[in-house]
Design a protein around this motif. Sequence first.
Motif, PDB file in Angstrom:
ATOM      1  N   PHE A   6       0.839  -1.188   0.000  1.00 35.79           N
ATOM      2  CA  PHE A   6       0.000   0.000   0.000  1.00 35.79           C
ATOM      3  C   PHE A   6       0.881   1.248   0.000  1.00 35.79           C
ATOM      4  O   PHE A   6       1.947   1.274   0.612  1.00 35.79           O
ATOM      5  CB  PHE A   6      -0.902   0.033   1.236  1.00 35.79           C
ATOM      6  CG  PHE A   6      -2.125  -0.833   1.128  1.00 35.79           C
ATOM      7  CD1 PHE A   6      -3.389  -0.278   1.234  1.00 35.79           C
ATOM      8  CD2 PHE A   6      -2.027  -2.202   0.923  1.00 35.79           C
ATOM      9  CE1 PHE A   6      -4.529  -1.061   1.140  1.00 35.79           C
ATOM     10  CE2 PHE A   6      -3.148  -2.999   0.828  1.00 35.79           C
ATOM     11  CZ  PHE A   6      -4.408  -2.424   0.932  1.00 35.79           C
ATOM     12  N   GLY A   7       0.404   2.295  -0.681  1.00 38.79           N
ATOM     13  CA  GLY A   7       1.092   3.574  -0.671  1.00 38.79           C
ATOM     14  C   GLY A   7       0.542   4.467   0.421  1.00 38.79           C
ATOM     15  O   GLY A   7       0.005   3.991   1.424  1.00 38.79           O
ATOM     16  N   THR A   8       0.648   5.786   0.211  1.00 38.05           N
ATOM     17  CA  THR A   8       0.196   6.726   1.238  1.00 38.05           C
ATOM     18  C   THR A   8      -1.318   6.691   1.414  1.00 38.05           C
ATOM     19  O   THR A   8      -1.828   7.032   2.472  1.00 38.05           O
ATOM     20  CB  THR A   8       0.623   8.163   0.882  1.00 38.05           C
ATOM     21  OG1 THR A   8       0.150   8.465  -0.427  1.00 38.05           O
ATOM     22  CG2 THR A   8       2.134   8.291   0.898  1.00 38.05           C
ATOM     23  N   ASP A   9      -2.046   6.286   0.383  1.00 34.52           N
ATOM     24  CA  ASP A   9      -3.504   6.218   0.504  1.00 34.52           C
ATOM     25  C   ASP A   9      -4.033   5.081  -0.367  1.00 34.52           C
ATOM     26  O   ASP A   9      -4.655   5.312  -1.396  1.00 34.52           O
ATOM     27  CB  ASP A   9      -4.138   7.552   0.110  1.00 34.52           C
ATOM     28  CG  ASP A   9      -5.623   7.602   0.483  1.00 34.52           C
ATOM     29  OD1 ASP A   9      -6.077   6.728   1.239  1.00 34.52           O
ATOM     30  OD2 ASP A   9      -6.310   8.521   0.016  1.00 34.52           O
ATOM     31  N   GLY A  10      -3.765   3.875   0.055  1.00 34.98           N
ATOM     32  CA  GLY A  10      -4.303   2.722  -0.638  1.00 34.98           C
ATOM     33  C   GLY A  10      -3.299   2.017  -1.530  1.00 34.98           C
ATOM     34  O   GLY A  10      -2.162   2.461  -1.721  1.00 34.98           O
ATOM     35  N   TRP A  11      -3.733   0.895  -2.088  1.00 38.41           N
ATOM     36  CA  TRP A  11      -2.939   0.140  -3.062  1.00 38.41           C
ATOM     37  C   TRP A  11      -3.439   0.515  -4.453  1.00 38.41           C
ATOM     38  O   TRP A  11      -4.636   0.446  -4.727  1.00 38.41           O
ATOM     39  CB  TRP A  11      -3.107  -1.361  -2.812  1.00 38.41           C
ATOM     40  CG  TRP A  11      -2.582  -2.230  -3.922  1.00 38.41           C
ATOM     41  CD1 TRP A  11      -1.355  -2.172  -4.496  1.00 38.41           C
ATOM     42  CD2 TRP A  11      -3.295  -3.279  -4.594  1.00 38.41           C
ATOM     43  NE1 TRP A  11      -1.241  -3.124  -5.481  1.00 38.41           N
ATOM     44  CE2 TRP A  11      -2.422  -3.831  -5.562  1.00 38.41           C
ATOM     45  CE3 TRP A  11      -4.575  -3.824  -4.462  1.00 38.41           C
ATOM     46  CZ2 TRP A  11      -2.801  -4.871  -6.398  1.00 38.41           C
ATOM     47  CZ3 TRP A  11      -4.951  -4.869  -5.292  1.00 38.41           C
ATOM     48  CH2 TRP A  11      -4.068  -5.390  -6.244  1.00 38.41           C
ATOM     49  N   ARG A  12      -2.526   0.911  -5.330  1.00 38.47           N
ATOM     50  CA  ARG A  12      -2.888   1.278  -6.696  1.00 38.47           C
ATOM     51  C   ARG A  12      -1.967   0.555  -7.670  1.00 38.47           C
ATOM     52  O   ARG A  12      -0.766   0.422  -7.414  1.00 38.47           O
ATOM     53  CB  ARG A  12      -2.780   2.799  -6.910  1.00 38.47           C
ATOM     54  CG  ARG A  12      -3.689   3.576  -5.982  1.00 38.47           C
ATOM     55  CD  ARG A  12      -3.517   5.080  -6.135  1.00 38.47           C
ATOM     56  NE  ARG A  12      -4.103   5.766  -4.994  1.00 38.47           N
ATOM     57  CZ  ARG A  12      -4.129   7.088  -4.849  1.00 38.47           C
ATOM     58  NH1 ARG A  12      -3.605   7.860  -5.778  1.00 38.47           N
ATOM     59  NH2 ARG A  12      -4.675   7.641  -3.779  1.00 38.47           N
ATOM     60  N   ALA A  13      -2.530   0.105  -8.783  1.00 34.36           N
ATOM     61  CA  ALA A  13      -1.739  -0.599  -9.786  1.00 34.36           C
ATOM     62  C   ALA A  13      -2.477  -0.558 -11.113  1.00 34.36           C
ATOM     63  O   ALA A  13      -3.657  -0.191 -11.182  1.00 34.36           O
ATOM     64  CB  ALA A  13      -1.478  -2.036  -9.350  1.00 34.36           C
ATOM     65  N   ILE A  14      -1.786  -0.942 -12.174  1.00 32.61           N
ATOM     66  CA  ILE A  14      -2.380  -0.929 -13.504  1.00 32.61           C
ATOM     67  C   ILE A  14      -3.323  -2.120 -13.667  1.00 32.61           C
ATOM     68  O   ILE A  14      -2.984  -3.256 -13.326  1.00 32.61           O
ATOM     69  CB  ILE A  14      -1.280  -0.952 -14.579  1.00 32.61           C
ATOM     70  CG1 ILE A  14      -0.492   0.361 -14.519  1.00 32.61           C
ATOM     71  CG2 ILE A  14      -1.871  -1.145 -15.971  1.00 32.61           C
ATOM     72  CD1 ILE A  14       0.696   0.420 -15.455  1.00 32.61           C
ATOM     73  N   ILE A  15      -4.515  -1.818 -14.177  1.00 34.54           N
ATOM     74  CA  ILE A  15      -5.546  -2.837 -14.360  1.00 34.54           C
ATOM     75  C   ILE A  15      -5.035  -3.912 -15.323  1.00 34.54           C
ATOM     76  O   ILE A  15      -4.465  -3.616 -16.374  1.00 34.54           O
ATOM     77  CB  ILE A  15      -6.839  -2.208 -14.916  1.00 34.54           C
ATOM     78  CG1 ILE A  15      -7.373  -1.142 -13.950  1.00 34.54           C
ATOM     79  CG2 ILE A  15      -7.903  -3.270 -15.162  1.00 34.54           C
ATOM     80  CD1 ILE A  15      -8.437  -0.244 -14.554  1.00 34.54           C
ATOM     81  N   ALA A  16      -5.258  -5.182 -14.943  1.00 32.01           N
ATOM     82  CA  ALA A  16      -4.899  -6.370 -15.727  1.00 32.01           C
ATOM     83  C   ALA A  16      -3.398  -6.629 -15.761  1.00 32.01           C
ATOM     84  O   ALA A  16      -2.963  -7.604 -16.363  1.00 32.01           O
ATOM     85  CB  ALA A  16      -5.448  -6.293 -17.153  1.00 32.01           C
ATOM     86  N   ASP A  17      -2.621  -5.782 -15.081  1.00 32.49           N
ATOM     87  CA  ASP A  17      -1.201  -6.052 -14.912  1.00 32.49           C
ATOM     88  C   ASP A  17      -1.022  -6.592 -13.493  1.00 32.49           C
ATOM     89  O   ASP A  17      -1.049  -7.795 -13.273  1.00 32.49           O
ATOM     90  CB  ASP A  17      -0.399  -4.773 -15.155  1.00 32.49           C
ATOM     91  CG  ASP A  17       1.101  -4.984 -15.111  1.00 32.49           C
ATOM     92  OD1 ASP A  17       1.533  -6.111 -14.834  1.00 32.49           O
ATOM     93  OD2 ASP A  17       1.859  -4.018 -15.362  1.00 32.49           O
ATOM     94  N   ASP A  18      -0.862  -5.697 -12.517  1.00 38.16           N
ATOM     95  CA  ASP A  18      -0.846  -6.134 -11.118  1.00 38.16           C
ATOM     96  C   ASP A  18      -2.231  -6.066 -10.482  1.00 38.16           C
ATOM     97  O   ASP A  18      -2.529  -6.796  -9.541  1.00 38.16           O
ATOM     98  CB  ASP A  18       0.129  -5.283 -10.311  1.00 38.16           C
ATOM     99  CG  ASP A  18       1.578  -5.570 -10.678  1.00 38.16           C
ATOM    100  OD1 ASP A  18       1.830  -6.654 -11.243  1.00 38.16           O
ATOM    101  OD2 ASP A  18       2.445  -4.716 -10.403  1.00 38.16           O
TER     102      ASP A  18
END
Length: 470
Positions: A6-18
């Motif tokens: 998780f980063g400073t405000d949630g987990w974010r990643a590229i759709i269909a990649d991670d």
Amino acid sequence: MIKIKFGTDGWRAIIADDLTLENVKRVAYATALWLKDNFENPSALVGCDPRFAGPMFADATTCVLASQGIKVHRAENLFVSTPMISLGTVRTQSSAGIIITASHNPPAYNGYKIKAYYGGPATPDDIEKVEKQIPDTLDLQLKTVADYVTEGLVEYINLEDMYVEHAEKSFDIPAIRDSGLQWAYDAMYGAGQNVMRRLFPDITFLHADYNPGFDGQAPEPIQRNLQEFEQLIKLSEGEIASGLVTDGDADRIGLYDADGNFVDSHHILLLLIHYMYKVKGERGEVYSTFSCTSKIQKLCDAYGLNNTVTKIGFKYICDLIVNSGKPFMVGGEESGGIAVNGHIPERDGVWIGLMIWEFMAKSGRTLKELVQEIYDVVGQFAVERYDLHVTEEKKQAIISACKGGQYTSFGNLKVERTEDLDGFKFFFGDDSWVMVRPSGTEPVLRVYAEAPTTAESFKILDTVKAELLK
């Protein structure tokens, strides 16, 4: 399997990649374990913003949580904002709120935010507990959402109705509607659009359609992303009194005056302090992050208010709101995330916009006139920023020089004092300063400057940039 962080405000990643269905299930399973470890009869509220695949990821999260015996309140709305999830978490007395969103990130991203029972960001300690329990693989036999509804483990709830009712009770909406002023709202295809249509059906709307790809643009309410909206206001030739903008999950704000001038978060924070103290008669603590204008301290001194400066990140403000034990009035950060008393300890772009519009409607003054009232107390100012893309080696060398006190001047700008709460802020006197702060994830230096005018701020930035990069 990838390691999810998780980063400073949630987990974010590229759709269909991670950001895949399986990885979302892994995070949801860890969330379920954390909830069961920390709450009796745990429950959760789940929803998504308008991003691509949001409903699929939200349903998967719902099913994983329900499979572990956790009661889930599922937003019945196609999409909701982060503030709607935070408000709903408090109103349903849920142990946590979960929203599938990547906030203002580009359209290729999606993400997963966890909100605490008090209606604000979960603490770093709780996020770490979730992270530690994310399994490498997951093999669950899940039923459908409908099955879990039948079993009583999932219950649908209308968060849009809840939010609109809360807003109508908290603001003088008729005063805004019937003020004779014309308003405009740019939703950036984000989650604030339906609420704003219900509250103000007759105002001018832009990018207020369901478009999960955000028309290819990152839904971040900064001036360079808002040129179409800016031109719309300018072409109205003063007929539109103010334009409000919110980001993808509607927790950040952008604002325009009748001349099409962008009003940044520094000015919005000052307007809120002025409105709440001078007009509404409220008292309480003010919280601002290290990158905010120094004029906040000056205005608080003039009004006898206490301003606490925090590290950069809304989680630090939320922690003070929730845990300081002191009455709270206003808190915010340079990037457009602002919270006020009477709502939730959460950023909310729509809510803050309504406060400014109510201030204008009930005072009978233009936004420019209200800003001038602030200037009359603290003086005119402008804060600008450069992002310097440098090598990691160069970035570290500059930071080492800052730590070592090597910068005693930048060109003809003599440093009078330095603060290093979160980055390095160099003060030059006459209310001017520059701040250097490294990105934690990129080879980027963020450089901020404050001066009496925009031109002077950019002159400082150019001078400092030349010194840093030589």
